[in-house]
Each structure stands twice: as structure tokens, then as C-alpha cells.
Design a protein around this motif. Sequence first.
Motif, PDB file in Angstrom:
ATOM      1  N   ALA A 110       0.833  -1.201   0.000  1.00 33.86           N
ATOM      2  CA  ALA A 110       0.000   0.000   0.000  1.00 33.86           C
ATOM      3  C   ALA A 110       0.867   1.250   0.000  1.00 33.86           C
ATOM      4  CB  ALA A 110      -0.925  -0.002   1.215  1.00 33.86           C
ATOM      5  N   ALA A 111       1.894   1.261   0.841  1.00 39.23           N
ATOM      6  CA  ALA A 111       2.786   2.417   0.913  1.00 39.23           C
ATOM      7  C   ALA A 111       3.484   2.656  -0.423  1.00 39.23           C
ATOM      8  CB  ALA A 111       3.813   2.212   2.016  1.00 39.23           C
ATOM      9  N   GLN A 112       3.896   1.572  -1.074  1.00 38.46           N
ATOM     10  CA  GLN A 112       4.569   1.695  -2.370  1.00 38.46           C
ATOM     11  C   GLN A 112       3.643   2.305  -3.413  1.00 38.46           C
ATOM     12  OE1 GLN A 112       6.031  -2.014  -3.943  1.00 38.46           O
ATOM     13  NE2 GLN A 112       6.401  -1.142  -5.977  1.00 38.46           N
ATOM     14  N   LYS A 113       2.370   1.861  -3.436  1.00 31.47           N
ATOM     15  CA  LYS A 113       1.428   2.379  -4.436  1.00 31.47           C
ATOM     16  C   LYS A 113       1.067   3.832  -4.155  1.00 31.47           C
ATOM     17  CE  LYS A 113       0.737   0.494  -7.368  1.00 31.47           C
ATOM     18  NZ  LYS A 113       1.630   0.267  -8.527  1.00 31.47           N
ATOM     19  N   VAL A 114       0.992   4.218  -2.862  1.00 34.15           N
ATOM     20  CA  VAL A 114       0.752   5.624  -2.552  1.00 34.15           C
ATOM     21  C   VAL A 114       1.923   6.464  -3.037  1.00 34.15           C
ATOM     22  CG1 VAL A 114       0.456   7.311  -0.698  1.00 34.15           C
ATOM     23  CG2 VAL A 114      -0.800   5.161  -0.633  1.00 34.15           C
ATOM     24  N   ASP A 115       3.141   5.974  -2.835  1.00 35.02           N
ATOM     25  CA  ASP A 115       4.313   6.683  -3.331  1.00 35.02           C
ATOM     26  C   ASP A 115       4.247   6.856  -4.849  1.00 35.02           C
ATOM     27  OD1 ASP A 115       5.366   6.915  -0.821  1.00 35.02           O
ATOM     28  OD2 ASP A 115       6.757   5.225  -1.012  1.00 35.02           O
ATOM     29  N   ASP A 116       3.846   5.799  -5.550  1.00 26.64           N
ATOM     30  CA  ASP A 116       3.713   5.881  -7.009  1.00 26.64           C
ATOM     31  C   ASP A 116       2.699   6.944  -7.399  1.00 26.64           C
ATOM     32  OD1 ASP A 116       5.554   3.849  -7.277  1.00 26.64           O
ATOM     33  OD2 ASP A 116       4.059   2.275  -7.597  1.00 26.64           O
ATOM     34  N   HIS A 117       1.592   6.997  -6.636  1.00 25.54           N
ATOM     35  CA  HIS A 117       0.560   7.979  -6.940  1.00 25.54           C
ATOM     36  C   HIS A 117       1.072   9.402  -6.703  1.00 25.54           C
ATOM     37  CE1 HIS A 117      -3.425   9.788  -7.291  1.00 25.54           C
ATOM     38  NE2 HIS A 117      -3.117  10.475  -6.205  1.00 25.54           N
ATOM     39  N   VAL A 118       1.765   9.599  -5.595  1.00 24.57           N
ATOM     40  CA  VAL A 118       2.261  10.946  -5.277  1.00 24.57           C
ATOM     41  C   VAL A 118       3.273  11.399  -6.325  1.00 24.57           C
ATOM     42  CG1 VAL A 118       3.563  12.286  -3.589  1.00 24.57           C
ATOM     43  CG2 VAL A 118       1.773  10.729  -2.821  1.00 24.57           C
ATOM     44  N   ARG A 119       4.110  10.481  -6.801  1.00 23.40           N
ATOM     45  CA  ARG A 119       5.064  10.845  -7.855  1.00 23.40           C
ATOM     46  C   ARG A 119       4.347  11.223  -9.144  1.00 23.40           C
ATOM     47  NH1 ARG A 119       8.416   6.843  -5.480  1.00 23.40           N
ATOM     48  NH2 ARG A 119       7.434   5.200  -6.725  1.00 23.40           N
ATOM     49  N   ALA A 120       3.266  10.488  -9.461  1.00 27.70           N
ATOM     50  CA  ALA A 120       2.524  10.781 -10.690  1.00 27.70           C
ATOM     51  C   ALA A 120       1.667  12.027 -10.558  1.00 27.70           C
ATOM     52  CB  ALA A 120       1.647   9.585 -11.058  1.00 27.70           C
ATOM     53  N   GLU A 121       1.162  12.271  -9.348  1.00 23.70           N
ATOM     54  CA  GLU A 121       0.261  13.397  -9.101  1.00 23.70           C
ATOM     55  C   GLU A 121       0.754  14.200  -7.896  1.00 23.70           C
ATOM     56  OE1 GLU A 121      -2.793  14.381 -10.677  1.00 23.70           O
ATOM     57  OE2 GLU A 121      -1.991  13.122 -12.262  1.00 23.70           O
ATOM     58  N   PRO A 122       1.853  14.951  -8.052  1.00 23.48           N
ATOM     59  CA  PRO A 122       2.399  15.676  -6.890  1.00 23.48           C
ATOM     60  C   PRO A 122       1.478  16.767  -6.360  1.00 23.48           C
ATOM     61  CG  PRO A 122       3.514  16.309  -8.916  1.00 23.48           C
ATOM     62  CD  PRO A 122       2.667  15.127  -9.252  1.00 23.48           C
ATOM     63  N   GLN A 123       0.500  17.186  -7.145  1.00 22.22           N
ATOM     64  CA  GLN A 123      -0.429  18.224  -6.708  1.00 22.22           C
ATOM     65  C   GLN A 123      -1.741  17.641  -6.195  1.00 22.22           C
ATOM     66  OE1 GLN A 123       0.683  21.342  -6.585  1.00 22.22           O
ATOM     67  NE2 GLN A 123       2.595  20.543  -7.446  1.00 22.22           N
ATOM     68  N   SER A 124      -1.717  16.379  -5.800  1.00 23.73           N
ATOM     69  CA  SER A 124      -2.930  15.740  -5.300  1.00 23.73           C
ATOM     70  C   SER A 124      -3.517  16.501  -4.134  1.00 23.73           C
ATOM     71  CB  SER A 124      -2.624  14.303  -4.845  1.00 23.73           C
ATOM     72  OG  SER A 124      -2.327  13.481  -5.924  1.00 23.73           O
ATOM     73  N   GLU A 125      -4.841  16.451  -4.009  1.00 22.50           N
ATOM     74  CA  GLU A 125      -5.506  17.119  -2.896  1.00 22.50           C
ATOM     75  C   GLU A 125      -5.081  16.483  -1.575  1.00 22.50           C
ATOM     76  OE1 GLU A 125      -9.692  17.149  -3.498  1.00 22.50           O
ATOM     77  OE2 GLU A 125      -9.547  18.049  -5.491  1.00 22.50           O
ATOM     78  N   SER A 126      -5.200  17.254  -0.496  1.00 21.95           N
ATOM     79  CA  SER A 126      -4.638  16.856   0.793  1.00 21.95           C
ATOM     80  C   SER A 126      -5.197  15.544   1.306  1.00 21.95           C
ATOM     81  CB  SER A 126      -4.882  17.951   1.831  1.00 21.95           C
ATOM     82  OG  SER A 126      -6.281  18.188   1.985  1.00 21.95           O
ATOM     83  N   HIS A 127      -6.453  15.185   0.947  1.00 16.13           N
ATOM     84  CA  HIS A 127      -7.008  13.964   1.523  1.00 16.13           C
ATOM     85  C   HIS A 127      -6.293  12.717   1.025  1.00 16.13           C
ATOM     86  CE1 HIS A 127      -9.351  14.127  -2.269  1.00 16.13           C
ATOM     87  NE2 HIS A 127      -9.437  12.825  -2.141  1.00 16.13           N
ATOM     88  N   TRP A 128      -5.578  12.812  -0.130  1.00 18.38           N
ATOM     89  CA  TRP A 128      -4.809  11.651  -0.561  1.00 18.38           C
ATOM     90  C   TRP A 128      -3.701  11.349   0.448  1.00 18.38           C
ATOM     91  CZ3 TRP A 128      -8.195   9.939  -3.301  1.00 18.38           C
ATOM     92  CH2 TRP A 128      -8.663  10.486  -4.491  1.00 18.38           C
ATOM     93  N   PHE A 129      -3.172  12.402   1.115  1.00 19.69           N
ATOM     94  CA  PHE A 129      -2.035  12.201   2.004  1.00 19.69           C
ATOM     95  C   PHE A 129      -2.447  11.560   3.325  1.00 19.69           C
ATOM     96  CE2 PHE A 129      -0.605  15.183  -1.108  1.00 19.69           C
ATOM     97  CZ  PHE A 129       0.676  14.753  -1.391  1.00 19.69           C
ATOM     98  N   ILE A 130      -3.754  11.529   3.586  1.00 17.14           N
ATOM     99  CA  ILE A 130      -4.234  10.722   4.711  1.00 17.14           C
ATOM    100  C   ILE A 130      -3.902   9.265   4.446  1.00 17.14           C
ATOM    101  CG2 ILE A 130      -6.272   9.950   5.981  1.00 17.14           C
ATOM    102  CD1 ILE A 130      -7.518  12.698   5.334  1.00 17.14           C
ATOM    103  N   ASP A 131      -4.138   8.818   3.203  1.00 14.22           N
ATOM    104  CA  ASP A 131      -3.792   7.447   2.821  1.00 14.22           C
ATOM    105  C   ASP A 131      -2.277   7.258   2.863  1.00 14.22           C
ATOM    106  OD1 ASP A 131      -6.459   6.254   1.828  1.00 14.22           O
ATOM    107  OD2 ASP A 131      -6.356   8.211   0.882  1.00 14.22           O
ATOM    108  N   TYR A 132      -1.528   8.281   2.491  1.00 16.33           N
ATOM    109  CA  TYR A 132      -0.067   8.212   2.525  1.00 16.33           C
ATOM    110  C   TYR A 132       0.413   7.971   3.955  1.00 16.33           C
ATOM    111  CZ  TYR A 132       4.786   9.741   1.916  1.00 16.33           C
ATOM    112  OH  TYR A 132       6.140   9.798   1.902  1.00 16.33           O
ATOM    113  N   THR A 133      -0.117   8.778   4.879  1.00 16.08           N
ATOM    114  CA  THR A 133       0.287   8.648   6.283  1.00 16.08           C
ATOM    115  C   THR A 133      -0.114   7.299   6.851  1.00 16.08           C
ATOM    116  OG1 THR A 133       0.058  11.023   6.591  1.00 16.08           O
ATOM    117  CG2 THR A 133       0.072   9.670   8.577  1.00 16.08           C
ATOM    118  N   GLN A 134      -1.350   6.884   6.574  1.00 16.51           N
ATOM    119  CA  GLN A 134      -1.833   5.611   7.107  1.00 16.51           C
ATOM    120  C   GLN A 134      -0.996   4.456   6.585  1.00 16.51           C
ATOM    121  OE1 GLN A 134      -5.816   4.580   5.975  1.00 16.51           O
ATOM    122  NE2 GLN A 134      -6.021   3.017   7.551  1.00 16.51           N
TER     123      GLN A 134
END
Length: 210
Positions: free
Chosen positions: A173-197
Motif C-alpha cells: 500500500a505504501a509503495q502504491k501511494v508513493d507511485d501515486h504521489v510521484r505521478a500526481e504531486p499536486q494531489s488534494e490533501s485527503h490523498w495524504f491521509i492514505d499516505y500517512t496511514q
Amino acid sequence: CAALDDSTRAVECKPDYKVAHFNRAFVLYKLGSFDDALTSYSRAVDLDPKYAKAFNNRGLCYSQLHKFQEALQDLQVALQNEDAAYTIHNLANVFFRKSSWRTAEKYYTKTIKRHPRDCRLYNKRGICLYYLGEYELAAACFEKSCALSQGQFKDNNLNAAKLHLNAHNYRKAAQKVDDHVRAEPQSESHWFIDYTQAHTLASPGKEFDM
């Protein structure tokens, strides 16, 4: 519309020519006139009861009109007369719209065998598997869709991350969140809840309640 005028004239000139009715129905469908398209497709299948493409397309009209049972009946007739991948795909889509996840997943799987590099099919199959509670398989489908789409479905990384979380595969899960953040660095803040979790749960020695 010139195309509609031309196809209407063709029907008037050859009222017993099935292709003329098919072509007019096709134009009407593209114009969003689903009831009129259905009438023309019906005339085509009246002229040829084994006209698979007309049954397939009439099934699409019924689906657009939310007449799913009629849509499925027509698509099954089409499939009996011509084993076409697009008809199998259309069956999957109708079952998907009906929220019949297991049957939709079955038909998406069959379509994938015909078109193994179509990223959209893996995406739809992944959604079905998600609703069936088969999270690891769903995540694998989203990951495959991402790999094939070359960034077209960026949110599939996040979908895969959430599914890995549900399956308790925290490092994935952490790896896929990292992939998402790299692809979408301007993602809305609620995505980073998943990043932290994801990263918190993936930390070695972390204790938590499930």
C-alpha cells in the motif's frame, strides 16, 4: 444532420435492405436518439433474425434506456450468432451497470483474454473484484491497468493502495501511494491521509488495533 438525411434516403430507396436500416440506426444512436435508433435496429433484425451486429447494437440502445433485461437478451442473441469480443465486452458493461459484479467480472475476464493489453478492461474488472471483497485481486488489476495505460489512469495507484490496505498488505500500500504521489504531486490533501496511514502501518514493529 447530413448523415441522418443520407441514411434516411437510403431506407426510403431500399426499405427491405437491412444494412440501410442498420446505418440509419447507427447515426441515430450517435446522435443520442436511442428510441429512434432502437426502432431502426428492430427493423434490421426483422429483416435478418441472425443479424448479430444489429442485435448487439440494439442491446446498447436498451442499455442506454436502462432496459437492462432487454439489453442482455439482445446481447446474448448476438453472441449466439457471432462470437465477437465486443459483444462479450458489452455484456460485461451491462452487468456492471446492473451492479451484478460477479457476472460482470466473468465477462471482463473473457474479454481480457481477447484483448490482454486493454487497460480499461483491467480497471473495470478491478472495480468488480473490489465490490466482491477480493481486494488483492482487485489491486493486481488496478496495477496492471496502470502499467498498460502509461499514466492514463493515475488514480489506479491510489485505488490499489486502498485495496492493499484493506488486505493488510501495508508495504505494498505504501509503495502504491508513493507511485501515486510521484505521478500526481499536486494531489488534494485527503490523498495524504492514505499516505500517512500506509506508511505508518508499514513501519516495522508498529502495533495497532484492527
